[in-house]
Design a protein around this motif. Structure first.
Motif, mmCIF file in Angstrom:
data_model
loop_
_atom_site.group_PDB
_atom_site.id
_atom_site.type_symbol
_atom_site.label_atom_id
_atom_site.label_comp_id
_atom_site.label_asym_id
_atom_site.label_seq_id
_atom_site.Cartn_x
_atom_site.Cartn_y
_atom_site.Cartn_z
ATOM 1 N N THR A 29 1.159 5.287 0.491
ATOM 2 C CA THR A 29 0.534 6.607 1.151
ATOM 3 C C THR A 29 0.763 7.787 0.514
ATOM 4 O O THR A 29 1.915 7.704 -0.070
ATOM 5 C CB THR A 29 0.655 6.403 2.614
ATOM 6 O OG1 THR A 29 2.084 6.624 2.883
ATOM 7 C CG2 THR A 29 0.316 5.020 3.093
ATOM 8 N N SER A 61 -3.131 5.215 -5.171
ATOM 9 C CA SER A 61 -3.173 4.417 -6.179
ATOM 10 C C SER A 61 -3.282 5.008 -7.570
ATOM 11 O O SER A 61 -2.658 4.339 -8.372
ATOM 12 C CB SER A 61 -4.479 3.574 -6.112
ATOM 13 O OG SER A 61 -5.625 4.270 -6.349
ATOM 14 N N MET A 89 0.780 -1.344 0.002
ATOM 15 C CA MET A 89 0.020 -0.191 0.035
ATOM 16 C C MET A 89 0.765 1.295 -0.015
ATOM 17 O O MET A 89 1.760 1.500 0.841
ATOM 18 C CB MET A 89 -0.815 -0.024 1.094
ATOM 19 C CG MET A 89 -1.758 0.921 1.390
ATOM 20 S SD MET A 89 -2.651 1.143 2.863
ATOM 21 C CE MET A 89 -1.637 1.929 3.978
ATOM 22 N N THR A 146 -4.257 6.219 1.495
ATOM 23 C CA THR A 146 -3.791 5.504 0.184
ATOM 24 C C THR A 146 -3.619 5.891 -0.845
ATOM 25 O O THR A 146 -4.747 7.173 -1.292
ATOM 26 C CB THR A 146 -4.745 4.455 0.318
ATOM 27 O OG1 THR A 146 -4.518 3.703 1.657
ATOM 28 C CG2 THR A 146 -4.178 3.232 -0.779
#
Length: 270
Positions: A3, A38, A1, A36
Motif C-alpha cells: 500500500t 504495484s 499487497m 494498493t
C-alpha cells in the motif's frame, strides 16, 4: 499487497523524515494511504512531463526528490501549475511522495552517489549532522588530475543538459581533494572542508557568492569551482534510490524516469 502506507514506511526507513531541514516538506503529499501500489516511478521533479509519464505508465505512486508544495499555497485550482499537477495525479490514481534533504544526508544519498561515481576515497560529509550523515561530501580522488580533466570526467558522468559544466579556475590546475554537494550548494562555500579542497562541485552557484569565493582564493587560498545542472547532479541518485526501494518492497515495479526536467532548453555560446 503493498500500500501507499507501506511505501511511506519503507521511505521513512531509508530516508528518515527526522533528517530533513526545518524548512523542507518531504513525505506523502497526496494519495490514499490504503491504496494498493504495484508500480512506482522515480523522478527528480513533479512537473507535467513526469506526472504524465507516471500516469501513462500506470504507476500508483510518483516518488520525487523535490517536494511539490515546499512553500505554502492558498489554492490548488487547476488554473495553477501545482493544482493542475495534483489534479492529474489524483484522477490518475497516483500518489505523490518526496524524499528531499532527508535523502541528501544519508550514506547513500545524492552527494554520496556523486562521490561514489567520482571514486572519492575516505569521503565524509562537509557538514556532519549525525555520525556518518550530513550535507555534501569531501574526499580524495583515487589519482590526482587536473581541473579540466575532472570537468570532462563530470561531463561524461552527468546526463547532458543545455548548460553543461561551468568552471572557475585554470584548466591545468592540479586537483586531488574534492568537495561536492548535489543540488544547490553555495551555502557551503565558507565551510572549512570546502575552503581546504582543491575544487568544489555543486549547482546553482550565484554570481556574488561565486565571485567572492574566487576572489578570496586569490588572497587566502580556496577551491576552484565547478557548477553543474541541479537536476543532473541529483538524477544520478535515482537509480540508487530505486535499488533500495526494490529491496524494501519486493514485488513492486520501480522505474526511474529518463525524462530531463532541467528547465533550460538551449544556450548560446558567445
Amino acid at each position: 499487497m503493498t500500500t501507499v502506507a507501506d511505501v511511506s514506511a519503507a521511505a521513512e526507513r531509508l530516508w528518515p523524515l527526522s533528517g530533513a531541514e526545518d524548512w523542507d516538506a518531504p513525505g506523502l503529499l497526496s494519495g490514499d494511504p490504503a491504496a494498493t501500489v504495484s508500480r512506482i516511478v522515480l523522478a527528480v521533479d513533479a512537473v507535467a512531463d513526469t506526472v504524465d509519464e507516471a500516469v501513462e505508465l500506470g504507476a500508483d505512486l510518483l516518488l520525487v526528490h523535490h517536494p511539490l508544495l515546499m512553500r505554502g499555497v492558498t489554492t490548488v485550482a487547476e488554473s495553477t501549475a501545482k493544482g493542475a499537477l495534483l489534479s492529474r495525479l489524483i484522477r490518475g490514481g497516483c500518489a505523490l511522495y518526496s524524499a528531499h534533504t532527508n535523502a541528501d544526508i544519508v550514506a547513500s544519498g545524492t552527494s554520496a552517489r556523486l562521490a561514489e561515481l567520482l571514486q572519492l576515497t575516505y569521503a565524509l560529509p562537509i557538514v556532519e549532522t549525525a555520525p556518518g550523515l550530513g550535507l555534501g561530501r569531501v574526499g580524495a580522488l583515487a589519482e590526482p588530475t587536473t581541473l579540466g580533466a575532472l570537468a570532462r570526467q563530470l561531463a561524461g558522468i552527468l546526463p547532458p543538459t543545455a548548460t553543461g559544466v561551468r568552471v572557475a579556475g585554470q584548466f591545468d590546475r592540479p586537483v586531488s581533494r574534492v568537495a561536492l554537494c548535489g543540488g544547490a550548494g553555495d551555502s557551503l562555500l565558507g565551510e572549512p572542508a570546502v575552503r581546504s579542497a582543491d575544487v568544489y562541485i555543486t549547482s546553482d552557484l550565484r554570481h556574488h557568492p561565486a565571485s567572492e569565493s574566487v576572489e578570496t582564493a586569490r588572497v587566502a587560498a580556496g577551491p576552484a569551482l565547478i557548477d553543474v545542472s541541479h537536476w543532473a547532479s541529483e538524477w544520478l541518485w535515482l537509480e540508487t534510490a530505486a535499488a533500495e526501494l526494490r529491496g524494501e518492497l519486493p514485488g513492486v515495479d520501480v522505474i526511474v524516469s529518463e525524462l530531463r526536467t532541467d528547465p533550460w532548453d538551449f544556450v548560446v555560446v558567445q
